[in-house]
Write a protein that holds these residues in place. Sequence first.
Motif, PDB file in Angstrom:
ATOM      1  N   ASP A 127      35.404   7.643   9.089  1.00  0.00           N
ATOM      2  CA  ASP A 127      36.430   7.119   9.573  1.00  0.00           C
ATOM      3  C   ASP A 127      37.127   5.973   8.344  1.00  0.00           C
ATOM      4  N   PRO A 128      37.396   6.878   7.201  1.00  0.00           N
ATOM      5  CA  PRO A 128      37.428   5.556   6.098  1.00  0.00           C
ATOM      6  C   PRO A 128      39.294   4.894   6.003  1.00  0.00           C
ATOM      7  N   TYR A 129      39.925   3.425   5.549  1.00  0.00           N
ATOM      8  CA  TYR A 129      40.473   3.504   5.300  1.00  0.00           C
ATOM      9  C   TYR A 129      41.438   3.894   4.801  1.00  0.00           C
ATOM     10  N   GLY A 130      42.790   4.713   5.009  1.00  0.00           N
ATOM     11  CA  GLY A 130      44.173   4.895   4.259  1.00  0.00           C
ATOM     12  C   GLY A 130      43.502   7.000   3.917  1.00  0.00           C
ATOM     13  N   PHE A 131      43.003   6.862   3.582  1.00  0.00           N
ATOM     14  CA  PHE A 131      42.491   8.662   3.970  1.00  0.00           C
ATOM     15  C   PHE A 131      41.612   9.572   2.471  1.00  0.00           C
ATOM     16  N   ARG A 136      36.234  19.299  -1.017  1.00  0.00           N
ATOM     17  CA  ARG A 136      34.938  19.580  -1.364  1.00  0.00           C
ATOM     18  C   ARG A 136      33.486  19.084  -0.287  1.00  0.00           C
ATOM     19  N   LEU A 137      33.554  17.586  -0.667  1.00  0.00           N
ATOM     20  CA  LEU A 137      32.544  17.082  -0.489  1.00  0.00           C
ATOM     21  C   LEU A 137      32.447  17.516   1.210  1.00  0.00           C
ATOM     22  N   LEU A 138      33.627  17.060   2.186  1.00  0.00           N
ATOM     23  CA  LEU A 138      33.066  17.405   3.121  1.00  0.00           C
ATOM     24  C   LEU A 138      33.509  19.301   3.949  1.00  0.00           C
ATOM     25  N   SER A 139      33.173  20.070   3.606  1.00  0.00           N
ATOM     26  CA  SER A 139      33.380  20.955   2.948  1.00  0.00           C
ATOM     27  C   SER A 139      31.791  20.645   2.592  1.00  0.00           C
ATOM     28  N   GLN A 140      30.871  20.636   1.793  1.00  0.00           N
ATOM     29  CA  GLN A 140      29.658  20.782   1.654  1.00  0.00           C
ATOM     30  C   GLN A 140      28.508  20.736   2.770  1.00  0.00           C
ATOM     31  N   LEU A 141      29.501  19.251   3.340  1.00  0.00           N
ATOM     32  CA  LEU A 141      28.161  18.755   5.100  1.00  0.00           C
ATOM     33  C   LEU A 141      28.442  19.944   5.704  1.00  0.00           C
ATOM     34  N   LYS A 142      29.514  20.668   6.366  1.00  0.00           N
ATOM     35  CA  LYS A 142      30.194  21.184   6.770  1.00  0.00           C
ATOM     36  C   LYS A 142      28.914  22.545   7.030  1.00  0.00           C
ATOM     37  N   ALA A 143      28.914  22.406   5.834  1.00  0.00           N
ATOM     38  CA  ALA A 143      28.117  23.995   5.215  1.00  0.00           C
ATOM     39  C   ALA A 143      26.589  24.061   5.775  1.00  0.00           C
ATOM     40  N   PHE A 144      26.105  22.625   6.223  1.00  0.00           N
ATOM     41  CA  PHE A 144      24.756  22.820   6.757  1.00  0.00           C
ATOM     42  C   PHE A 144      25.002  23.120   8.225  1.00  0.00           C
ATOM     43  N   ASP A 145      23.739  23.652   8.701  1.00  0.00           N
ATOM     44  CA  ASP A 145      23.901  23.918  10.080  1.00  0.00           C
ATOM     45  C   ASP A 145      23.939  23.144  11.027  1.00  0.00           C
ATOM     46  N   ARG A 146      24.182  23.281  12.576  1.00  0.00           N
ATOM     47  CA  ARG A 146      24.134  22.286  13.052  1.00  0.00           C
ATOM     48  C   ARG A 146      24.463  20.685  12.252  1.00  0.00           C
ATOM     49  N   CYS A 147      25.338  20.699  11.334  1.00  0.00           N
ATOM     50  CA  CYS A 147      25.822  19.155  11.106  1.00  0.00           C
ATOM     51  C   CYS A 147      27.790  18.744  11.715  1.00  0.00           C
ATOM     52  N   GLU A 148      27.826  18.480  12.600  1.00  0.00           N
ATOM     53  CA  GLU A 148      29.283  17.788  12.869  1.00  0.00           C
ATOM     54  C   GLU A 148      30.009  17.050  12.366  1.00  0.00           C
ATOM     55  N   LEU A 149      31.221  16.902  12.242  1.00  0.00           N
ATOM     56  CA  LEU A 149      32.522  15.921  11.399  1.00  0.00           C
ATOM     57  C   LEU A 149      33.583  15.151  12.313  1.00  0.00           C
ATOM     58  N   PHE A 150      32.709  14.572  12.214  1.00  0.00           N
ATOM     59  CA  PHE A 150      34.597  13.303  13.662  1.00  0.00           C
ATOM     60  C   PHE A 150      35.050  12.864  12.490  1.00  0.00           C
ATOM     61  N   VAL A 151      35.871  13.145  12.504  1.00  0.00           N
ATOM     62  CA  VAL A 151      36.951  12.948  11.314  1.00  0.00           C
ATOM     63  C   VAL A 151      38.759  11.916  11.368  1.00  0.00           C
ATOM     64  N   ASN A 152      38.663  10.794  11.532  1.00  0.00           N
ATOM     65  CA  ASN A 152      39.969   9.791  11.973  1.00  0.00           C
ATOM     66  C   ASN A 152      41.060  10.508  10.398  1.00  0.00           C
ATOM     67  N   PHE A 153      41.836  11.340  10.739  1.00  0.00           N
ATOM     68  CA  PHE A 153      42.605  11.911  10.096  1.00  0.00           C
ATOM     69  C   PHE A 153      43.847  10.588   9.755  1.00  0.00           C
ATOM     70  N   MET A 154      44.200   9.838   9.093  1.00  0.00           N
ATOM     71  CA  MET A 154      45.059   9.026   8.827  1.00  0.00           C
ATOM     72  C   MET A 154      46.389   9.323   8.518  1.00  0.00           C
ATOM     73  N   TRP A 155      47.256   9.805   9.637  1.00  0.00           N
ATOM     74  CA  TRP A 155      48.147  10.642   9.515  1.00  0.00           C
ATOM     75  C   TRP A 155      49.703   9.281   8.716  1.00  0.00           C
ATOM     76  N   ARG A 156      49.993   8.564   9.389  1.00  0.00           N
ATOM     77  CA  ARG A 156      50.869   7.175   8.493  1.00  0.00           C
ATOM     78  C   ARG A 156      50.535   7.256   7.097  1.00  0.00           C
ATOM     79  N   TYR A 157      48.771   7.128   6.526  1.00  0.00           N
ATOM     80  CA  TYR A 157      48.830   7.353   5.240  1.00  0.00           C
ATOM     81  C   TYR A 157      49.435   8.431   4.354  1.00  0.00           C
ATOM     82  N   VAL A 158      49.253   9.397   5.167  1.00  0.00           N
ATOM     83  CA  VAL A 158      49.124  10.500   5.047  1.00  0.00           C
ATOM     84  C   VAL A 158      50.382  10.956   4.307  1.00  0.00           C
ATOM     85  N   ASP A 159      51.277  10.785   5.431  1.00  0.00           N
ATOM     86  CA  ASP A 159      52.583  10.907   4.758  1.00  0.00           C
ATOM     87  C   ASP A 159      52.998  10.056   4.499  1.00  0.00           C
ATOM     88  N   MET A 160      53.209   9.108   4.178  1.00  0.00           N
ATOM     89  CA  MET A 160      54.126   7.925   2.991  1.00  0.00           C
ATOM     90  C   MET A 160      53.845   8.686   1.638  1.00  0.00           C
TER      91      MET A 160
END
Length: 207
Positions: A127-131, A136-160
Amino acid sequence: HELIRRYLGGWFPKLARWRGRVLYIDCHAGRGFHVGGQQGSPLVALDTLITHRALPGILNNAEVRFIFVEADEENKRELEELVAQQSIPDKVDVEIVCDAYESVIQELVNYLTENKLQMAPAFVFVDPYGFKLPMRLLSQLKAFDRCELFVNFMWRYVDMAIKNPAMEANMDSLFGSEDWRELRKIENSDDRCEEAIQLFRQGLRAS
């Protein structure tokens, strides 16, 4: 935060059945409380465990480790003071790290990979500020078994940033490719948002 509380309420006892260790990582922990007085995500997660009706059974099966990452030193100190006021049970460990979350996560991933170790069952709240969400890093995390990601996708900043040439390198990192440039052709903001989320999900290979 209510989503975190409800999800962890079921997640802690379920994952504790694996025995050993359960890991919760908060990538942007903050100071512990918001301006309006609401608990921040680290205290929500910690409180969810400590007050859980199944706590004795959870700790009988596993230890629970919390890693709270906060880049601001003052915020870290305030969070430490609040955590110190909690009644932390045995077999519950809380570590508060002052650093950029990317550095902390990358160091953890590198250590586990180099030593051919598996990550303990983990819930990672990104849940970072901005986006600043390097695919690459998130994919490395997800590659581990039983590792779950809850990502706050900050659309307002992405859209700008979509039409801002100065942000292209960050956007390439966010989506893991240059495919996001096609989003510029979508005029409707809601449609553009939905397509961006799907593109991010596909890059992460998330269900």
